[in-house]
Every structure is written in C-alpha cells, then in structure tokens.
Write an enzyme that holds these catalytic residues in place. Structure first.
Site, PDB file in Angstrom:
ATOM      1  N   GLY A  32       1.078  -1.059   0.052  1.00 32.36           N
ATOM      2  CA  GLY A  32      -0.039   0.050  -0.112  1.00 32.36           C
ATOM      3  C   GLY A  32       0.733   1.089   0.020  1.00 32.36           C
ATOM      4  N   GLY A  34       0.692   5.907   0.054  1.00 35.76           N
ATOM      5  CA  GLY A  34      -0.131   7.102   0.293  1.00 35.76           C
ATOM      6  C   GLY A  34       0.833   8.145   0.308  1.00 35.76           C
ATOM      7  CB  SER A  35      -0.320  11.762   1.117  1.00 36.94           C
ATOM      8  OG  SER A  35      -1.349  11.993   0.229  1.00 36.94           O
ATOM      9  N   GLY A  37       3.753   7.922   2.921  1.00 30.39           N
ATOM     10  CA  GLY A  37       4.685   6.825   3.064  1.00 30.39           C
ATOM     11  C   GLY A  37       4.184   5.638   2.659  1.00 30.39           C
ATOM     12  CE  LYS A  54      -0.647   3.074   8.780  1.00 30.86           C
ATOM     13  NZ  LYS A  54      -1.963   3.540   9.262  1.00 30.86           N
ATOM     14  CG  ASP A 158     -15.210   9.104   4.246  1.00 33.21           C
ATOM     15  OD1 ASP A 158     -15.944   9.608   3.439  1.00 33.21           O
ATOM     16  OD2 ASP A 158     -14.152   8.929   3.987  1.00 33.21           O
TER      17      ASP A 158
END
Length: 338
Positions: A32, A34-35, A37, A54, A158
């Site tokens: 996975g 994301g912004s 890491g 993570k 959410d």
C-alpha cells in the site's frame, strides 16, 4: 544500467530496512502507499508471524499530521482489541520516520473484491456487514468514532470500503485509525433536531474532509454533526454498495448529491435484495433525527441472523451509555485532545 565494481560490495541496505532488522522484522514487498509513506508486509522473526509495517516519512507528512493525528491514531489503537479491528503491535520512531507495526490482512480490501467480483451475495454481504457492525459497536461502546483515513492520505475521514480489509479467511478487519476520535459522553445532551434520540453520544463535530459519496446530509450542508450517526450513515452506504456493487449516490455533482441524500434511496429493479436488507439500509440512510444508531443496527433482525453469537457485551455497554437523560443534568461532553 549502472555498473557496480564487484569490490564495492552489494548495494547499501535502505535505512528503513536496517532499522526494522534491529527490531527483528524482515521487510518484504509494498502492499500500500499514500501521501506520507508506504505500507510493507514483513516477517517478524521473534514470533514467526507476518505483519504489516506502515512507514511514515516525516519529511513528507504535514506538521498537523505528525503532531496531532498520528499521536491520536497510536493512542486509539493501543486501547483497541477486537477480532474485527486490525490489531496494533508496536510503534517505532526515528529522526526521519515513524514505523507502525500492525496485524497483516492478507485478503486485500472489500473495495478490491467488489471491483473484481461485483455485488456480493446476500449471505456474504450479511457476514461482512455483521462483522463491520460488531467492530463499530465495539468502538462506539468505548466512545470512539471511526472517521478513518484511507491509505495514509489526508484526503479522507470516513468509513469506506477500502478501509475494510479481509484476512485469509475473508473476515472483515477495520483498518486505519488516523482520523478516529475519542469522545467521552459525560452527561446526556438536551433534545436536538440532529440527534434527539441518541442521548448517549453528545459530541458534535464541525470539521470534515473526506469522500462526499459517504458523507451524511448534515456534513454536506455544512452543519455541526453527530460523528456516531455519521458512522452509521457511512455503514448504510457500505451495505448498499455490497449488495448493489455501486454507490447509492452520485458524488460528481455536490448539488445533485445533496438532493439525492434528502430522498429515499432507490434499489435497481434487476437485482434481488431481501426486504429486510432494504429496510435496514433505509434505516441508516435517513435524516439524523430518525437514523439508526449502532445499537439499533446490532439488534436489527437482518444483522442478527448473520451473527454467529449475540454480541451481549457490546449491547450492554451501549445500553448503559444510552440511558435516558436526567431532567436536572447539566448537559455537556468532553473530547480527549492530543
């Protein structure tokens, strides 16, 4: 291709791998991103189990995230232990990174499943939704609202399909507590148009950033909203999507979306969905003063028939929190701030 002199030896081990090796983790592939890491799978040599790591770059992450949301995420995860929540194992901080070690869900996420296979059969939707319900009941019983942040990005707050991970037996595990909030209901609140029937959860939120397709009408209107009832609205969107394989509302136009959320949701005529399931979705996708609470959902006949056992403990906790208000009580609530 760059050539290396064999006398130079192998390429240097990335700094993050060296740190993780010190703690007994053998970092594997990226699962996975994301912004802020990446998320890797890893083998924990001390206990001989696979985990998810993570890795958050302090250079990429905002100050607000590092100083407010990340500490709150860790604080929340440390106190949570439930079979339908991703377990937290360890947090490691260095000068340049933060490493969060979590339970690994090897089955991907529910959104990927639906994109690949289409609508769920009702028994499968019932299994997954009842597991989601148990997880959210556990959170709400502890005064915690979900408002998850998907994929390390600051773009969402959410409950979403991509935040519902699957273990190797395809059981739901709720993930990502980056924007969860701990709310302590101190004393019952006076009647309010937005949540007069839900005296146990008294905190109103005023900020929101996330996917409007999952957002309740109060949020779309820019009104203070009850985050517990925001969670149950999102659960309604999720259940609809499980059985229909598309979102109930079109979020490409905000004005149109707002109109759609004010109306009773419509089901496709070419799909067979039980009336019990439709009734539950209608109970969740309605105005706040009539919307189902998590206690209502746990007790709903459609959900009950998919539960392997009655969640007696969660129900008792929720019922204790939902005592009728005292006429002489001072009405207030406290929020834990980090």
């Amino acid at each position: 291709m760059e050539k290396r002199n064999i006398l130079e030896g192998p390429p240097p081990t990335p700094a993050y791998r060296s740190v993780m090796e010190e703690y007994g983790y053998e970092v594997g592939k990226v699962i996975g991103n994301g912004s802020y890491g990446m998320v890797y799978d890893a083998y924990y040599t001390k206990q001989k189990v696979m985990v998810a790591v993570k890795i958050i770059s302090k250079k990429k992450a905002s100050e607000d995230y590092l100083n407010k949301f990340l500490p709150r995420e860790i604080q929340v995860m440390k106190v949570l232990r439930h079979k339908n929540l991703i377990n937290f194992y360890q947090a490691i901080e260095t000068t340049s990174r933060v490493y969060i070690v979590l339970e690994l869900a090897q089955g991907g996420d529910v959104l990927e499943w639906i994109q690949h296979y289409g609508a769920c059969s009702e028994p499968l939707a019932g299994k997954w939704f009842s597991q989601l319900t148990l997880g959210i009941a556990y959170l709400h019983s502890k005064g915690i609202v979900h408002r998850l942040m998907p994929s390390l990005s600051a773009a969402g707050r959410d409950l979403k399909l991509e935040n519902l991970l699957l273990d190797k037996r395809e059981n739901v595990k709720i993930s990502d507590f980056g924007f969860s909030k701990m709310v302590i209901p101190n004393l019952p609140v006076r009647s309010s148009p937005s949540f007069s029937h839900m005296n146990c959860f008294t905190h109103l939120s005023q900020t929101y950033c996330g996917s409007f397709a999952y957002a309740c009408p109060e949020i779309l209107l820019g009104l203070p909203y009850n985050p517990f009832l925001s969670d149950t609205w999102s659960m309604g969107v999720i259940l609809y999507t499980l059985v229909v394989a598309r979102l109930p509302f079109d979020d490409t136009n905000l004005k149109k979306l707002l109109k759609e959320t004010q109306k009773k949701v419509v089901f496709p005529s070419n799909q067979t969905i039980s009336q019990e399931c439709k009734n539950l979705i209608h109970q969740m996708l309605r105005q706040a003063n009539k919307r189902a609470t998590i206690l209502d959902i746990v007790k709903d006949p459609w959900v009950v028939k998919f539960q392997p056992e009655q969640p007696t403990h969660e129900i008792k906790l929720l019922e204790t929190m939902c005592q009728p208000p005292s006429t002489t009580a001072v009405h207030q609530s406290l929020e834990i701030k980090t």
